[in-house]
Design a protein around this motif. Structure first.
Motif: not given
Ligand SMILES: C[S@@+](CC[C@H](N)C(=O)[O-])C[C@H]1O[C@@H](n2cnc3c(N)ncnc32)[C@H](O)[C@@H]1O
Length: 220
Positions: A39-41, A117-120, A135-137
């Protein structure tokens, strides 16, 4: 002044300055620690919240939302801004359900739209413009996400991207991992663009904060 200040000591100090948080946010931090879920903390969360308050954001889109920790910081800003919607997007149904539960426990669920779903692809399909795109994918996807984010963010809007220091791997020239290479490419694309004013804020794993100052030229 000490010749070398320890990175972890600075991070701990900065995190210690973040004001006390909602008990549910603290539970999420404990859960993330226990499960080793990224998580981002608190320090990055506080900066996301601050930026959303500063620009009076009403439309926020998150790519890769997890169980709702970063979402909660943005949703709090929406609530204090008087209105707004945060798009929580993750491809895992279980995480989406957990996020609903956490946000609802904080009374912030009216400010969140949940998409699985897929985020992009989800951002491509979403109606813009947004005030903030976070963005955190998976890191390999950063270069592909960049033009989509650019097309959906309003001029004056803010792009926030996590993990640009990538545990120090970006500094190691011998590191040729796909994730590291993708982060380097993405970082270069942003900092060299004259359509963005950007800064890599060295809190936690490196948070890029970039303001869009011009639209992309339209292809005739
Ligand atoms: C780093 S974690 C997210 C943490 C969140 N931003 C937080 O700080 O609470 C990334 C999450 O997104 C999912 N994820 C990664 N790439 C993705 C994508 N292209 N589309 C959808 N979900 C994705 C991962 O499986 C994971 O559950």
């Amino acid at each position: 002044m000490p010749a070398q200040i320890q990175w972890s000591a600075v991070q701990q100090y900065v995190e210690g300055l973040v004001p006390p948080r909602h008990p549910q946010l603290q539970r999420m931090e404990q859960e993330a620690h226990k499960l080793r879920f990224p998580i981002i903390g608190p320090a990055c969360g506080q900066l996301c919240y601050q930026l959303a308050r500063m620009i009076g954001a009403k439309r926020v889109f998150e790519l890769g939302s997890g169980f709702g920790y970063s979402t909660a910081w943005f949703a709090r800003a929406m609530s204090e801004n008087g209105q707004g919607q945060v798009f929580h997007v993750v491809w895992d149904e279980t995480l989406s359900t957990q996020a609903r539960e956490h946000l609802s426990a904080m009374g912030l669920d009216p400010f969140v739209q949940f998409r699985v779903g897929e985020a992009i692809a989800a951002l491509r399909d979403a109606e813009g413009p947004f005030d903030i795109i976070f963005n955190d994918i998976d890191k390999e996807g950063y270069p592909e996400a960049f033009p989509v984010i650019e097309s959906k963010l309003r001029v004056g809007g803010v792009m926030i991207v996590d993990n640009l220091i990538w545990h120090g791997q970006v500094l190691d020239e011998r590191d040729r991992e796909a994730s590291t290479m993708a982060i380097r490419l993405f970082t270069e694309q942003v900092v060299k663009s004259d359509r963005w004013i950007s800064n890599l804020v060295p809190i936690r794993d490196g948070l890029l904060v970039a303001t869009k100052i011009a639209e992309m030229a339209r292809v005739p």
